[in-house]
Design an enzyme around this catalytic site. Structure first.
Site, PDB file in Angstrom:
ATOM      1  N   ASP A  55     -43.559  52.533 120.408  1.00  0.00           N
ATOM      2  CA  ASP A  55     -43.843  52.848 121.806  1.00  0.00           C
ATOM      3  C   ASP A  55     -43.929  54.374 121.890  1.00  0.00           C
ATOM      4  O   ASP A  55     -43.503  55.090 120.989  1.00  0.00           O
ATOM      5  CB  ASP A  55     -42.756  52.288 122.737  1.00  0.00           C
ATOM      6  CG  ASP A  55     -43.263  52.206 124.179  1.00  0.00           C
ATOM      7  OD1 ASP A  55     -44.300  52.834 124.490  1.00  0.00           O
ATOM      8  OD2 ASP A  55     -42.631  51.519 125.009  1.00  0.00           O
TER       9      ASP A  55
HETATM   10  C1  BGC Z   1     -44.844  52.263 127.698  1.00  0.00           C
HETATM   11  C2  BGC Z   1     -45.821  51.408 126.928  1.00  0.00           C
HETATM   12  C3  BGC Z   1     -47.193  52.010 126.998  1.00  0.00           C
HETATM   13  C4  BGC Z   1     -47.134  53.415 126.429  1.00  0.00           C
HETATM   14  C5  BGC Z   1     -48.461  54.129 126.416  1.00  0.00           C
HETATM   15  C6  BGC Z   1     -44.907  53.734 127.269  1.00  0.00           C
HETATM   16  O1  BGC Z   1     -44.168  54.540 128.126  1.00  0.00           O
HETATM   17  O2  BGC Z   1     -43.539  51.782 127.510  1.00  0.00           O
HETATM   18  O3  BGC Z   1     -45.841  50.103 127.448  1.00  0.00           O
HETATM   19  O4  BGC Z   1     -48.116  51.222 126.312  1.00  0.00           O
HETATM   20  O5  BGC Z   1     -46.241  54.196 127.225  1.00  0.00           O
HETATM   21  O6  BGC Z   1     -48.899  54.462 127.679  1.00  0.00           O
END
Ligand code: BGC
Length: 805
Positions: free
Chosen positions: A229
């Site tokens: 993530d």
């Molecule tokens: C979120 C993810 C997301 C990623 C990219 C993170 O803060 O938890 O679900 O895909 O950001 O935007």
């Protein structure tokens, strides 16, 4: 390895570069080696591709795309084929925008109704979540684009999201939190998967050998890329060794050097790097063509229409009483009914969630815009209340005036944008008081009130007592308003069914005693008793059960025949309009020797029926039907003997049942000699530490030092550095101000919950881990050495970055 020939031509540095992002959403290209960059993009309910400045919180603008209903809504359809079509449509849009991999779907388990991201997830039930997610993935990948189901795993709270440690027993882990991911992995072969921010039992998910190596790759056979993530990498070398491929977003060259050093120091082997590089190259090369061959645009209207169909199917009719004795139910409304449209959300709909999933919609329908084509006669519109809470008598009075002039009031109520968002938990399960007060007043003026409720998760619903009809529209996406009117007017017969239990009160939910955990550890003390598994076992009253939803017609169930392979039965539409029933199959083992839920969902079917029509339906049982995870044999086992197959319209509306005999595997009782009585009686509202340890089979692990690379900014006041006390005070003031203004600041929230080490993972190489270690020294009270070390490391890093290629 699929790309051994390419890998053989790469230097160690080059291979390490392939294992990280170079931009916020782009991977590191090696053009002279024939490896272009890969573009990732959110997200789960539409493409959020930022052509300009990118961020992972949905703060900057993105290219227009269709905002499909969010996962909660589509899950309510229980329609896998629809999920596939949405997946394919999103992927088509992604490819036209140059996106190779879509970061979704999200299938974390809804452990508690207050999780700020529940709107992005499918269900409290792993079987349903897994099936819906697999459908999305099949759809996305049918277009050649890669899917990236997320967040793996046990990620059920936003508080401390980058450093919270989910402590969970192995059986609960397998049965509740991993089964959905197992289904999506085995049944749809996603090209990638996103590891979650949190730790699981003391080890970051992204470097958790048990999760990524033993289970995901070895047991389930996943051979795609694991993507961290955004900012979720803790120690990339440990991640690579455990099976994690891409470190995102852009940790910079410092991270490449750290990975190279890890190989030289023998911490990881070059063959680990090669395996991960192979996965990275495969993801790049296998998704390239989809973008190269993509058309330059997509059919905006056709996708809007699909979004509308999905939103209509996802509406759940919670209540449909007759407004007076002897009258017929209020819905559907006949053509030309004179309606007053009341509620701020009728003009400015609440149709998606906030954060990384927020889509810049191609267009957004509102009830006010679409009522014209609905066949209803609009008498007028009034906002009625302040959107974000608080009194406004003049708005209220104008609405009451209007209510008196119409046959029927359509009242648009909702959780506002602040109530649920990525990055924070919902503060309460209740609706804003001003909306409830308006409903109560409107009903006094006009009994015929239809509430259209928009919310990404369940709300406490005592207020519904007053309204004869309530349609839960969830978060309907950009075409949600038209869809709701399709249902209100009977153009679409409601068929949605809840995929999470609506408790009477938030306190009734087992995890609520410690949710969200403000400590480093989030202890999953309730074990397997999540959602209906708890309520149905404990026999506790609920507001609306799992699987519940009304229709404009009625269905009868008959003639069940069962075997260990499945159940066959007949469903008949006994009403006067065409409708669709979602029939559900639950498995129960009343004489179980091992504590288990009263019943568990093991299959479902959507049955479309004309009035009077009957259809024979078969729901097949699969390898998950009778199994439980035995921590003693460390394997899935099946208790031998009698099982009840229950078929019904919700978990509390079982229409047919039959007992079958199953051979089983005869494994030893894993709980022998341990006091798991709390779990045997599902008495899990407030589990003691001792009972939880009995379930875990060991003591709760120690949390480790508090001042470390993983200390969160929110804890800096516990350090010994005045500079960082100041940082903490400024952050806290910003957070408090934002909260008070009613517009939480996602950036501040992110940093508040962020551990120090994320500085080295999200600054494109400007900060490295050695600089973070210097900050840790500073916070431990070595003020002068800490600062001096930071300055030296800063200069060294600068020089190294300037001299690296
Ligand atoms: C979120 C993810 C997301 C990623 C990219 C993170 O803060 O938890 O679900 O895909 O950001 O935007």
């Amino acid at each position: 390895m699929k790309h051994a020939d390419i890998i053989a031509r790469l230097t160690l540095e080059e291979k390490c570069k392939l294992l990280q992002g170079k931009t916020t959403f782009g991977s590191w290209p090696l053009p002279d080696k024939g490896i272009p960059a890969l573009e990732f993009s959110d997200g789960p309910n539409g493409v959020r591709h930022q052509a300009g400045e990118a961020d992972h919180l949905g703060l900057n603008g993105s290219m227009p795309a269709t905002c499909f209903p969010t996962a909660v809504t589509v899950a309510n359809t229980w329609d896998e084929e629809l999920g596939e079509r949405i997946g394919a449509a999103m992927a088509e849009e992604a490819a036209t925008q140059g996106v190779h991999v879509l970061l979704g779907p999200g299938l974390c388990i809804k452990r508690n109704p207050l999780c700020g991201r529940n709107f992005e997830y499918f269900s409290e039930d792993p079987y349903l979540a897994g099936k819906m997610a697999a459908a999305y993935v099949r759809g996305i990948q049918s277009e050649g684009v890669g899917a990236c189901p997320k967040h793996f795993a046990v990620n059920s709270q936003e508080t401390r999201r980058q450093a919270s440690d989910s402590v969970v027993d192995e059986r609960t882990l397998r049965e509740i939190y991993l089964t959905g991911f197992e289904i999506v992995t085995r049944e749809s072969a996603p090209k990638s998967i996103m590891s979650s921010y949190n730790l699981v039992n003391g080890v970051y998910a992204n470097e958790n050998e048990h999760l990524l190596g033993e289970i995901l790759r070895d047991e389930w056979g996943f051979d795609g890329a694991v993507v961290t993530d955004w900012g979720g990498s803790n120690d990339h070398a440990a991640g690579v060794a455990a099976g994690s491929t891409f470190e995102m977003p852009a940790p910079g060259l410092a991270s490449v050097r750290e990975l190279v050093a890890a190989v030289h120091e023998g911490r990881i082997s070059e063959s680990d790097i090669d395996e991960r590089a192979d996965e990275a190259i495969e993801l790049v090369l296998s998704t390239r063509k989809a973008v190269e061959d993509a058309a330059s645009s997509f059919d905006v209207d056709a996708h809007h229409a699909l979004a509308r169909q999905a939103a209509a199917e996802g509406c759940v009719l919670l209540k449909n009483d007759a407004p007076a004795e002897g009258a017929s139910p209020l819905l559907p409304l006949p053509a030309a009914t004179k309606v007053a449209l009341i509620g701020d959300f009728a003009k400015t709909p609440r149709y998606q969630g906030a954060g990384s999933s927020a889509v810049n919609s191609t267009k957004v329908d509102s009830l006010l815009d679409t009522i014209d084509g609905s066949g209803l006669a609009l008498v007028g519109y009034e906002p009625g209340f302040e959107r974000h809470g608080g009194k406004n008598d003049s708005k209220r009075d104008a609405a009451l005036d209007l209510a008196g002039k119409a046959d029927v009031v359509i009242l648009a109520l909702a959780l506002d944008e602040i109530a649920e968002s990525e990055g924070a938990e919902r503060p309460t399960m209740r609706m804003n008081e001003n909306q409830v007060e308006l409903l109560n007043a409107v009903v006094e003026k006009n009994r015929n009130v239809v509430v259209l409720l928009s919310a990404g998760s369940c709300v406490e619903s005592a207020w519904m007592e007053k309204a004869p009809a309530v349609l839960y529209c969830a978060l309907g996406g950009q075409a949600g308003a038209g869809a709701a009117l399709d249902v209100v007017t009977g153009k679409a017969c409601p068929s949605g069914k809840l995929t999470e239990t609506w408790p009477v009160r938030w306190e009734d939910v087992p995890s609520s005693a410690s949710y969200p955990s403000d400590e480093k550890q989030a202890q999953y003390r309730e074990g397997i008793y999540v959602g209906y598994r708890y309520f149905d076992t404990a026999g506790r009253e609920v507001a609306f059960p799992f699987g519940y939803g009304l229709s404009y017609t009625t269905f009868a169930y008959s003639d069940m025949k069962t075997t260990a392979e499945g159940a066959t039965f007949t469903v008949t539409n006994t009403g006067s309009v065409a409708g669709t029933e979602v029939a559900q199959l639950y498995v129960s083992k009343p004489d179980s020797q091992i504590f288990r839920a009263e019943q568990e969902l093991k299959g479902f079917a959507r049955v479309e029926l004309a009035p009077g029509e009957s259809k024979e339906v078969t729901i097949a049982l699969d390898d998950k039907a009778f199994r439980y995870f035995n921590t003693r044999s460390n394997a899935w086992e099946v208790e031998p003997g009698a099982y009840e197959l229950r078929v019904g319209a919700s978990s509390r509306d079982i229409r047919l049942a039959a007992t079958i005999q199953v051979e089983g595997t005869d494994a030893p009782n894993p709980y022998e000699g341990r006091d798991v009585s709390a779990y045997e009686s599902a008495d899990v509202l407030c589990v003691s530490g001792a009972s939880f340890e009995a379930l875990l089979g060991h003591a709760v692990p120690d949390e480790g030092p508090t001042i470390s690379r993983n200390m969160c900014f929110r804890d800096l006041n516990h350090g010994r550095s005045p500079i960082f006390w100041l940082v903490w005070a400024v952050l806290r003031a910003m957070k408090t101000n934002a909260d008070k203004s009613g517009h939480p600041n996602l950036n501040v929230l992110f940093i508040w919950n962020m551990p120090l080490r994320a500085l080295a993972k999200m600054t494109n190489g400007m900060v490295n881990m050695r600089m973070v270690d210097a900050l840790v020294m500073e916070i431990r009270g070595f003020w002068i050495i800490g600062i001096l070390r930071f300055i030296v490391e800063f200069v060294v890093n600068l020089v190294q970055n300037a001299t690296s290629k």
